[in-house]
Design a protein around this motif. Structure first.
Motif, PDB file in Angstrom:
ATOM      1  N   TYR A   1      51.737  47.737  52.688  1.00 52.12           N
ATOM      2  CA  TYR A   1      52.640  47.024  51.776  1.00 52.12           C
ATOM      3  C   TYR A   1      52.614  47.629  50.374  1.00 52.12           C
ATOM      4  O   TYR A   1      51.719  48.390  50.006  1.00 52.12           O
ATOM      5  CB  TYR A   1      52.219  45.555  51.633  1.00 52.12           C
TER       6      TYR A   1
ATOM      7  N   TRP B   1      53.414  40.399  49.143  1.00 50.77           N
ATOM      8  CA  TRP B   1      53.437  41.694  49.804  1.00 50.77           C
ATOM      9  C   TRP B   1      54.844  42.008  50.294  1.00 50.77           C
ATOM     10  O   TRP B   1      55.555  41.121  50.758  1.00 50.77           O
ATOM     11  CB  TRP B   1      52.502  41.699  51.008  1.00 50.77           C
TER      12      TRP B   1
ATOM     13  N   LEU C   1      56.740  44.884  52.917  1.00 51.72           N
ATOM     14  CA  LEU C   1      56.515  45.957  53.874  1.00 51.72           C
ATOM     15  C   LEU C   1      56.982  47.296  53.306  1.00 51.72           C
ATOM     16  O   LEU C   1      58.046  47.377  52.664  1.00 51.72           O
ATOM     17  CB  LEU C   1      57.276  45.680  55.174  1.00 51.72           C
TER      18      LEU C   1
END
Length: 408
Positions: free
Chosen positions: A176, A191, A193
């Motif tokens: 992340y 977070w 991706l």
């Protein structure tokens, strides 16, 4: 302020006494640094009048700095630096490589795929708290699961790691990028991706992976899961239950210092969230000293638990060893190891002995104490009493930035 200054001390939720001591040490360190800033000290002295508190030790100035950082600096910092972190690091893993890793069950196990699917369902970004509230499991399930996954990715790919003095901070950036969550958002840190991983997930079949966690009660009713009971050994030469605060999350490694599986390894794999634990300290203490519970099943590296009670009167080993009701207990058959199974009957028997020496305190009702009673017993005028009460009301209290926070 501890976060802004990247302090080694970070307050923990529930660790009241430790937080208080840690915060005093932190503020004292800051105060010593402020004393060296002659320009700042001169600025303070230039605005003080004869009617002001002189603050020669700069303690009030230190508190003012903490208040400023909490109320103003962090808000401005968030507005000025809203970009994702880290911007200067990449694991250098392509979308095609992520696809191969997603298909490798040694790297992406079922738990890992659950986390990925749930983040994708949130639009590719979320806090651990948001994931917990929407899909189930506690926040640490996503935090520890992500770190464990990132380690497996690093071991498989030998990708570069981000340099950091914080061990956990070098793992999650493989998966992340992140930033502090907005104040109106559940959770502290968000977070997102990585683009290559997100694109790989778009191409990977996750249809067999459950989006929501099944309710524990539903599992029990279907006979898939039942309450478990455990005896956990602590070696006082390495760690002690007394060093853990009530409600504090702890992790217990499934491997010893030589990298070998702990004895009765299957016990660590069988332990489930909600299982109850008898906390025992081995030689030279040889006493049951605490009660605890499993927070979540192991992630392949650690078992997570929290202490629920410290015993004021510990129970001696000899007291339990001489009980015929416990003669078949797994720990008494062979005490070499860390985590041992207990039957419900064995756990209940030990708990009864614990309660004989450590009864649960009853909460006595608090008697009302009136204004008239107070004024009769305290040398204070009614006018000063009213002033005091107004200062103590919540809406009148100045909110200082000393607040606690949770680990993983």
């Amino acid at each position: 302020m501890a976060k802004v200054l990247d302090s080694d001390f970070i307050p923990k939720k529930g660790a009241s006494s430790r937080n208080l001591v840690g915060e005093f040490h932190l503020y004292n360190e800051i105060c010593e640094q402020l004393k060296k800033d002659k320009e700042l000290v001169q600025m303070l002295q230039s605005v003080l009048t004869d009617h002001c508190y002189p603050d020669k030790a700069l303690k009030t100035l230190t508190m003012d700095l903490g208040f400023y950082i909490s109320r103003f600096y962090t808000k401005k910092s968030t507005e000025d630096h809203a970009e994702w972190f880290p911007m200067d690091y990449s694991p250098n893993i392509t979308t095609e490589e992520w696809l191969a890793l997603l298909a490798d069950k040694r790297v992406f196990n079922t738990k890992s795929l659950k986390i990925m699917k749930r983040i994708k369902d949130c639009g590719g970004m979320a806090t651990c708290k948001q994931l917990s509230e929407k899909y189930g499991n506690n926040p640490n399930y996503y935090n520890s699961g992500s770190s464990a996954l990132a380690k497996r990715v690093a071991e498989t790919t030998e990708c570069p790691l981000m340099t950091s003095h914080n061990d956990n901070a070098k793992w999650w950036p493989i998966l992340y990028v992140g930033k502090h969550a907005d104040k109106d958002m559940a959770g502290n840190y968000m977070w997102k991706l990585r683009d290559e991983l997100s694109k790989a997930l778009d191409q990977f079949d996750l249809s067999e992976i459950p989006l929501y966690e099944e309710e524990p009660q539903a599992k029990i009713s279907q006979g898939k899961e039942k309450q478990g009971y455990w005896w956990l050994n602590a070696n006082p030469k390495i760690w002690r239950f007394s060093d853990i605060d009530i409600g504090e999350t702890q992790r217990y490694t499934l491997y010893n210092e030589n990298g070998n599986k702990r004895r009765i390894f299957q016990n660590f794999l069988d332990a489930k969230a909600g299982d109850l634990i008898i906390g025992y300290e081995s030689y030279p203490v040889k006493q049951v000293v605490a009660l605890a519970k499993v927070l979540e099943e192991s992630d392949g590296e650690y078992l997570y638990f929290e202490k629920t009670e410290g015993l004021v009167t510990p129970i001696d080993y000899a007291t339990l060893k001489n009980c015929p009701e416990l003669e078949k207990m797994e720990y008494f058959q062979n005490p070499q190891g860390s985590l041992f199974k207990l039957t419900k009957e064995e756990y209940d028997f030990i708990e009864d002995i614990i309660r004989e020496e450590n009864p649960v305190a009853r909460k006595e009702p608090i008697e009302a104490y009136s204004k008239d009673q107070f004024l009769k017993e305290v040398y204070m005028t009614e006018e000063r009493y009213e002033t005091l009460i107004s200062l103590l009301k919540p809406e009148s209290v100045t909110k200082f930035p000393l607040k606690g926070k949770q680990i993983a």
